[in-house]
Design a protein around this motif. Sequence first.
Motif, mmCIF file in Angstrom:
data_model
loop_
_atom_site.group_PDB
_atom_site.id
_atom_site.type_symbol
_atom_site.label_atom_id
_atom_site.label_comp_id
_atom_site.label_asym_id
_atom_site.label_seq_id
_atom_site.Cartn_x
_atom_site.Cartn_y
_atom_site.Cartn_z
ATOM 1 N N ARG A 132 -5.022 4.421 -6.918
ATOM 2 C CA ARG A 132 -5.662 4.906 -5.685
ATOM 3 C C ARG A 132 -6.742 3.944 -5.214
ATOM 4 O O ARG A 132 -6.864 3.666 -4.014
ATOM 5 N N SER A 145 -5.034 0.846 -3.744
ATOM 6 C CA SER A 145 -4.429 1.150 -2.451
ATOM 7 C C SER A 145 -5.488 1.250 -1.363
ATOM 8 O O SER A 145 -5.300 0.743 -0.241
ATOM 9 N N ALA A 146 -6.627 1.894 -1.674
ATOM 10 C CA ALA A 146 -7.710 1.998 -0.689
ATOM 11 C C ALA A 146 -8.271 0.619 -0.347
ATOM 12 O O ALA A 146 -8.561 0.320 0.824
ATOM 13 N N GLU A 147 -8.406 -0.249 -1.346
ATOM 14 C CA GLU A 147 -8.896 -1.604 -1.088
ATOM 15 C C GLU A 147 -7.938 -2.388 -0.198
ATOM 16 O O GLU A 147 -8.360 -3.084 0.736
ATOM 17 N N LEU A 148 -6.650 -2.256 -0.462
ATOM 18 C CA LEU A 148 -5.667 -2.998 0.331
ATOM 19 C C LEU A 148 -5.652 -2.517 1.772
ATOM 20 O O LEU A 148 -5.548 -3.318 2.708
ATOM 21 N N ARG A 149 -5.744 -1.217 1.979
ATOM 22 C CA ARG A 149 -5.760 -0.690 3.343
ATOM 23 C C ARG A 149 -7.036 -1.103 4.069
ATOM 24 O O ARG A 149 -6.996 -1.403 5.277
ATOM 25 N N PRO A 194 0.812 -1.234 0.000
ATOM 26 C CA PRO A 194 0.000 0.000 0.000
ATOM 27 C C PRO A 194 0.839 1.276 0.000
ATOM 28 O O PRO A 194 0.513 2.238 -0.725
ATOM 29 N N ASP A 195 1.906 1.327 0.777
ATOM 30 C CA ASP A 195 2.776 2.504 0.771
ATOM 31 C C ASP A 195 3.433 2.698 -0.592
ATOM 32 O O ASP A 195 3.567 3.835 -1.076
ATOM 33 N N VAL A 253 -1.745 -9.918 -3.586
ATOM 34 C CA VAL A 253 -1.704 -8.454 -3.683
ATOM 35 C C VAL A 253 -0.964 -8.022 -4.954
ATOM 36 O O VAL A 253 -1.435 -7.150 -5.703
ATOM 37 N N LEU A 302 2.205 1.799 -3.448
ATOM 38 C CA LEU A 302 1.190 2.290 -4.380
ATOM 39 C C LEU A 302 0.973 3.791 -4.215
ATOM 40 O O LEU A 302 0.817 4.522 -5.205
ATOM 41 N N ASP A 303 0.943 4.255 -2.969
ATOM 42 C CA ASP A 303 0.800 5.699 -2.750
ATOM 43 C C ASP A 303 1.968 6.472 -3.356
ATOM 44 O O ASP A 303 1.777 7.534 -3.984
#
Length: 303
Positions: free
Chosen positions: A247, A250-254, A158-159, A224, A161-162
């Motif tokens: 985005r 990343s939101a889905e993973l978080r 996730p990091d 992932v 991806l951001d």
Amino acid sequence: MAVCLLLLAGAALLLVNDFGRMQKLNKRLDLAIHGRKDGAAEASKPEGSMLVRAVSSFGMFIARSGLLSRKTLTEMTATLEGAGFRGGRGLGLFVGAKILLFFLLPIVFYLTLKNFMPGALGLCLKLGGGAVAGMLLPEMIATNIRTRHLEQVERGVPDALDMLVICADAGLALEAGIARVAQEISLLNPDLAQELTQTSRELQIGADMRSVMTSLGERTGLEVLKRLATTLIQSLQFGTPLTQALRSLSAELRAEALIRFEEKAGKLPTLMTLPMIVFILPCVFLIVGGPAVINVLAVLNHH
């Protein structure tokens, strides 16, 4: 047995020179890809101890000799690549360690447990147990390293991806963005940086984007990264905005990570039941019932 060990050690030492030439070739490739500065920094790193190099060279000699099947070598290579070991050195070290420990551990077991279970049965158990342990120990260590490596990679996606979204917003192409993310995240998550660096190198040599991203997911086996590869491939194929897709992923993973944390937190009361019964309740019973028991014993002794 001692003669066999000496012959194996001699063969390993003879192959150290071949391993040195392989290392020099890898350094020259890194120098050609990354430039003089990175190549010089890589050349300044130590190549490892003589023992490690000898075991690795001996293992590569066994792997190239045809004694092991292609399927076995492929499975070993996949396990080592999943653990973060790239190139022939990891495979050679793995194979060499298995063979050397197969001969060394029975001797260690025999000398350590010499006074335990004397007789033919005890000797067979010591030698057989040492041989089995020597064959299984490198694989157990590699599997443990692989598990921790994949956990670190999955935790840092996730990091990454951001950061990739920031690079895309800044105008960087996907290839340059992956290389930049790998560089920036190397201190925070070296395992993920290693995977992204390999992906960046494959893109730099002109490999197809779809095959490279698919290889990233298949190499690690993480769901992932497979989803990330699918997202990037679909974005390139259908022309959808890359930043929006990243985005959303990343939101889905978080959100999924938060759900997993909530599940673990929900299991805590159940997990705490047994320690409470074993360690806390006896102390409570002593504190509550201890004075009454002492008074009863005092009365009985008085009478």
